[in-house]
Scaffold this motif. Structure first.
Motif, PDB file in Angstrom:
ATOM      1  N   ASN A   1      23.954  45.105  44.268  1.00  0.00           N
ATOM      2  CA  ASN A   1      24.845  45.024  45.426  1.00  0.00           C
ATOM      3  C   ASN A   1      24.517  46.098  46.451  1.00  0.00           C
ATOM      4  O   ASN A   1      24.589  45.851  47.669  1.00  0.00           O
ATOM      5  CB  ASN A   1      26.307  45.156  44.968  1.00  0.00           C
ATOM      6  CG  ASN A   1      26.848  43.875  44.370  1.00  0.00           C
ATOM      7  OD1 ASN A   1      26.532  42.781  44.812  1.00  0.00           O
ATOM      8  ND2 ASN A   1      27.685  44.008  43.343  1.00  0.00           N
TER       9      ASN A   1
ATOM     10  N   TYR B   1      21.698  45.011  48.635  1.00  0.00           N
ATOM     11  CA  TYR B   1      22.154  44.092  49.681  1.00  0.00           C
ATOM     12  C   TYR B   1      22.912  44.845  50.767  1.00  0.00           C
ATOM     13  O   TYR B   1      22.743  44.581  51.964  1.00  0.00           O
ATOM     14  CB  TYR B   1      23.057  43.016  49.079  1.00  0.00           C
ATOM     15  CG  TYR B   1      22.310  41.828  48.522  1.00  0.00           C
ATOM     16  CD1 TYR B   1      21.637  40.937  49.357  1.00  0.00           C
ATOM     17  CD2 TYR B   1      22.283  41.584  47.148  1.00  0.00           C
ATOM     18  CE1 TYR B   1      20.956  39.845  48.848  1.00  0.00           C
ATOM     19  CE2 TYR B   1      21.604  40.492  46.631  1.00  0.00           C
ATOM     20  CZ  TYR B   1      20.944  39.621  47.488  1.00  0.00           C
ATOM     21  OH  TYR B   1      20.263  38.543  46.974  1.00  0.00           O
ATOM     22  N   ASP B   2      23.734  45.802  50.363  1.00  0.00           N
ATOM     23  CA  ASP B   2      24.554  46.529  51.337  1.00  0.00           C
ATOM     24  C   ASP B   2      23.700  47.311  52.332  1.00  0.00           C
ATOM     25  O   ASP B   2      24.058  47.415  53.519  1.00  0.00           O
ATOM     26  CB  ASP B   2      25.506  47.495  50.614  1.00  0.00           C
ATOM     27  CG  ASP B   2      26.574  46.767  49.810  1.00  0.00           C
ATOM     28  OD1 ASP B   2      26.830  45.578  50.098  1.00  0.00           O
ATOM     29  OD2 ASP B   2      27.135  47.383  48.876  1.00  0.00           O
TER      30      ASP B   2
ATOM     31  N   THR C   1      19.951  39.043  53.379  1.00  0.00           N
ATOM     32  CA  THR C   1      21.109  38.143  53.423  1.00  0.00           C
ATOM     33  C   THR C   1      20.972  37.255  54.650  1.00  0.00           C
ATOM     34  O   THR C   1      20.747  37.740  55.754  1.00  0.00           O
ATOM     35  CB  THR C   1      22.417  38.942  53.505  1.00  0.00           C
ATOM     36  OG1 THR C   1      22.557  39.741  52.335  1.00  0.00           O
ATOM     37  CG2 THR C   1      23.611  38.007  53.605  1.00  0.00           C
ATOM     38  N   GLU C   2      21.105  35.947  54.448  1.00  0.00           N
ATOM     39  CA  GLU C   2      20.871  34.996  55.530  1.00  0.00           C
ATOM     40  C   GLU C   2      22.194  34.536  56.130  1.00  0.00           C
ATOM     41  O   GLU C   2      23.173  34.297  55.423  1.00  0.00           O
ATOM     42  CB  GLU C   2      20.090  33.787  55.011  1.00  0.00           C
ATOM     43  CG  GLU C   2      19.586  32.873  56.112  1.00  0.00           C
ATOM     44  CD  GLU C   2      18.532  31.892  55.624  1.00  0.00           C
ATOM     45  OE1 GLU C   2      18.124  31.031  56.421  1.00  0.00           O
ATOM     46  OE2 GLU C   2      18.123  31.995  54.454  1.00  0.00           O
ATOM     47  N   THR C   3      22.207  34.414  57.454  1.00  0.00           N
ATOM     48  CA  THR C   3      23.349  33.841  58.166  1.00  0.00           C
ATOM     49  C   THR C   3      22.923  32.503  58.756  1.00  0.00           C
ATOM     50  O   THR C   3      21.729  32.206  58.862  1.00  0.00           O
ATOM     51  CB  THR C   3      23.834  34.769  59.287  1.00  0.00           C
ATOM     52  OG1 THR C   3      22.740  35.033  60.183  1.00  0.00           O
ATOM     53  CG2 THR C   3      24.328  36.090  58.715  1.00  0.00           C
TER      54      THR C   3
ATOM     55  N   ASN D   1      33.625  31.354  51.847  1.00  0.00           N
ATOM     56  CA  ASN D   1      33.373  31.415  50.407  1.00  0.00           C
ATOM     57  C   ASN D   1      34.673  31.565  49.630  1.00  0.00           C
ATOM     58  O   ASN D   1      35.529  32.370  49.969  1.00  0.00           O
ATOM     59  CB  ASN D   1      32.457  32.585  50.074  1.00  0.00           C
ATOM     60  CG  ASN D   1      32.286  32.740  48.574  1.00  0.00           C
ATOM     61  OD1 ASN D   1      31.946  31.791  47.873  1.00  0.00           O
ATOM     62  ND2 ASN D   1      32.538  33.934  48.069  1.00  0.00           N
TER      63      ASN D   1
ATOM     64  N   ARG E   1      21.291  29.181  50.048  1.00  0.00           N
ATOM     65  CA  ARG E   1      20.672  29.123  51.377  1.00  0.00           C
ATOM     66  C   ARG E   1      19.881  27.833  51.534  1.00  0.00           C
ATOM     67  O   ARG E   1      19.859  27.237  52.621  1.00  0.00           O
ATOM     68  CB  ARG E   1      19.769  30.341  51.606  1.00  0.00           C
ATOM     69  CG  ARG E   1      18.582  30.442  50.673  1.00  0.00           C
ATOM     70  CD  ARG E   1      17.708  31.648  50.954  1.00  0.00           C
ATOM     71  NE  ARG E   1      16.500  31.621  50.140  1.00  0.00           N
ATOM     72  CZ  ARG E   1      15.401  30.969  50.489  1.00  0.00           C
ATOM     73  NH1 ARG E   1      15.352  30.297  51.634  1.00  0.00           N
ATOM     74  NH2 ARG E   1      14.337  30.984  49.705  1.00  0.00           N
TER      75      ARG E   1
ATOM     76  N   ARG F   1      24.763  36.820  46.949  1.00  0.00           N
ATOM     77  CA  ARG F   1      24.699  37.647  48.147  1.00  0.00           C
ATOM     78  C   ARG F   1      23.592  37.235  49.100  1.00  0.00           C
ATOM     79  O   ARG F   1      23.465  37.819  50.189  1.00  0.00           O
ATOM     80  CB  ARG F   1      24.500  39.118  47.754  1.00  0.00           C
ATOM     81  CG  ARG F   1      25.542  39.722  46.821  1.00  0.00           C
ATOM     82  CD  ARG F   1      26.842  40.053  47.519  1.00  0.00           C
ATOM     83  NE  ARG F   1      26.711  40.828  48.733  1.00  0.00           N
ATOM     84  CZ  ARG F   1      26.705  42.161  48.803  1.00  0.00           C
ATOM     85  NH1 ARG F   1      26.821  42.886  47.697  1.00  0.00           N
ATOM     86  NH2 ARG F   1      26.621  42.769  49.959  1.00  0.00           N
TER      87      ARG F   1
ATOM     88  N   ARG G   1      25.509  35.064  53.763  1.00  0.00           N
ATOM     89  CA  ARG G   1      26.591  35.927  54.230  1.00  0.00           C
ATOM     90  C   ARG G   1      27.741  35.078  54.738  1.00  0.00           C
ATOM     91  O   ARG G   1      27.630  34.403  55.766  1.00  0.00           O
ATOM     92  CB  ARG G   1      26.113  36.851  55.341  1.00  0.00           C
ATOM     93  CG  ARG G   1      27.207  37.793  55.870  1.00  0.00           C
ATOM     94  CD  ARG G   1      26.655  38.737  56.904  1.00  0.00           C
ATOM     95  NE  ARG G   1      25.604  39.586  56.328  1.00  0.00           N
ATOM     96  CZ  ARG G   1      24.814  40.391  57.049  1.00  0.00           C
ATOM     97  NH1 ARG G   1      24.955  40.431  58.366  1.00  0.00           N
ATOM     98  NH2 ARG G   1      23.899  41.118  56.448  1.00  0.00           N
TER      99      ARG G   1
ATOM    100  N   ASN H   1      35.244  35.771  53.247  1.00  0.00           N
ATOM    101  CA  ASN H   1      35.047  35.905  51.804  1.00  0.00           C
ATOM    102  C   ASN H   1      36.422  35.935  51.134  1.00  0.00           C
ATOM    103  O   ASN H   1      37.171  36.910  51.277  1.00  0.00           O
ATOM    104  CB  ASN H   1      34.280  37.196  51.502  1.00  0.00           C
ATOM    105  CG  ASN H   1      33.299  37.031  50.365  1.00  0.00           C
ATOM    106  OD1 ASN H   1      33.107  35.933  49.837  1.00  0.00           O
ATOM    107  ND2 ASN H   1      32.662  38.121  49.970  1.00  0.00           N
TER     108      ASN H   1
ATOM    109  N   ARG I   1      34.423  43.588  49.013  1.00  0.00           N
ATOM    110  CA  ARG I   1      33.746  42.626  49.900  1.00  0.00           C
ATOM    111  C   ARG I   1      34.685  41.528  50.379  1.00  0.00           C
ATOM    112  O   ARG I   1      34.317  40.736  51.255  1.00  0.00           O
ATOM    113  CB  ARG I   1      32.545  41.978  49.182  1.00  0.00           C
ATOM    114  CG  ARG I   1      31.477  42.952  48.751  1.00  0.00           C
ATOM    115  CD  ARG I   1      30.160  42.244  48.469  1.00  0.00           C
ATOM    116  NE  ARG I   1      30.284  41.178  47.487  1.00  0.00           N
ATOM    117  CZ  ARG I   1      30.267  41.358  46.163  1.00  0.00           C
ATOM    118  NH1 ARG I   1      30.160  42.592  45.671  1.00  0.00           N
ATOM    119  NH2 ARG I   1      30.358  40.342  45.332  1.00  0.00           N
TER     120      ARG I   1
END
Length: 346
Positions: free
Chosen positions: A15, A18-19, A25-27, A34, A114, A139, A142, A146, A176
């Motif tokens: 995590n 990712y942070d 992380t894909e948008t 979620n 994704r 993760r 994104r 959430n 998160r």
């Protein structure tokens, strides 16, 4: 417990990567909403996904649903269609398809969310929002919103990471969440009890994150297609059987017993269990004519498999639809967090 500490440490590093942006992380061009949890097992994701989709439809959105498709016999990204079943897309996605296909809601499954999102938007560019079912730990995408679910009887703040407990990651993962929903509450849960639970949750969530409370609402029984079922009396009572393959069947059994049914036998299987003709034959051995057999909508998707047609012939099978209902103004608060419908041509 040492193994739990080790597992939690590995997930914490993941995590953290990712942070800080080391892991990508894909948008996407449309918002992702979620619905997930920290704990393995049933916390009520399916009814809350359905609640979201119903509200998005009413707002004028063109929502789609994306799930992993747990337990399916296929691999890779896949759009659900009339030719599919619980075996090809998973029981929960197939339940969504049967519930929402007539409203134009597209359902897809993909282990890598994704890839599923790309498939949805490529094949259905009219989609305005994607609801992710159970992707809190995924993760690689994104979400714009959430939503963390935690069960009142088994809150994450009283639990531990696997294998010492039932958490998929440490309690810190609650930070998160954009909103936390405490599920499976009694409708009579007092304001003082709600405040006490919310205080525990706010030890781990971000400041200002809403904490909402929801309950289950059960609809009248519905006969399975093709089942030898008659209309049940207006005042339920008498012997009945219960067949489940879900993580938490307790609330359904309690509801039926409160309705006056005497559950003579409960065939209780693990979550996502693939029913066999032998399972149904064993259930029949406990059944007597005139006794209804109750199950869930999720289990019905697997009971309707063609290979079970002969085994279930003559059995009066009914589903008990379940929906999420919010306590107090919780539903209003959650609706205000939903994304607006994009303007025409946007």
């Amino acid at each position: 417990m040492p193994f739990s500490w080790l597992y939690a440490a590995v997930l914490a590093v993941r995590n953290w990567l990712y942070d800080i942006g080391w892991k990508r992380t894909e948008t996407f061009a449309v918002p992702l909403l979620n619905v997930g949890n920290l704990r393995v097992g049933g916390t009520g994701k399916t009814p809350h996904v359905s609640w979201l989709v119903e509200k998005l439809l009413r707002q004028g959105h063109r929502p789609a649903i994306l799930s992993r498709g747990y337990g399916r016999q296929t691999k890779g990204p896949r759009l659900a269609g009339p030719q599919d079943s619980a075996a090809t897309v998973g029981d929960e996605p197939w339940q969504y398809f049967e519930q929402f296909a007539a409203h134009g809601v597209v359902v897809a499954v993909a282990e890598e969310r994704r890839l599923g999102a790309h498939l949805l938007l490529r094949e259905h560019p009219e989609t305005t929002v994607i609801v992710l079912d159970d992707a809190y730990q995924h993760r690689a995408v994104r979400p714009a919103l959430n939503i963390l679910l935690t069960e009142l009887a088994r809150p994450f703040y009283d639990d531990y990471v696997l294998p010492a407990g039932r958490l998929r990651e440490s309690r810190a993962g609650a930070a998160r969440a954009d909103v936390v929903i405490v599920t499976k509450c009694p409708l009579t849960l007092s304001a003082a009890d709600q405040q006490a639970v919310a205080q525990q949750i706010r030890r781990y969530s971000r400041p200002g994150v809403p904490v909402l409370f929801s309950a289950y609402e059960y609809a009248p029984p519905r006969a399975l297609p093709g089942a030898s079922a008659t209309v049940l009396p207006a005042t339920p009572a008498g012997p009945a059987l219960l067949l489940t393959g879900i993580a938490q069947p307790g609330p359904l059994r309690e509801y039926l017993e409160n309705q006056g049914y005497n559950i003579r036998h409960h065939a209780n299987f693990p979550d996502h269990h693939a029913f066999t003709p032998e399972d149904v034959a064993a259930l029949r051995a406990h059944w007597q004519p005139g006794w209804p057999i109750f199950t869930t909508e999720k289990d019905a998707t697997r009971l309707l498999a063609p290979e079970l047609r002969a085994a279930r012939a003559g059995l009066p099978l009914y589903t008990i639809p379940v929906r999420a209902a919010f306590l107090g103004s919780g539903g209003v608060v959650l609706r205000q967090l939903l994304p607006p419908v994009p303007a025409a041509g946007a």
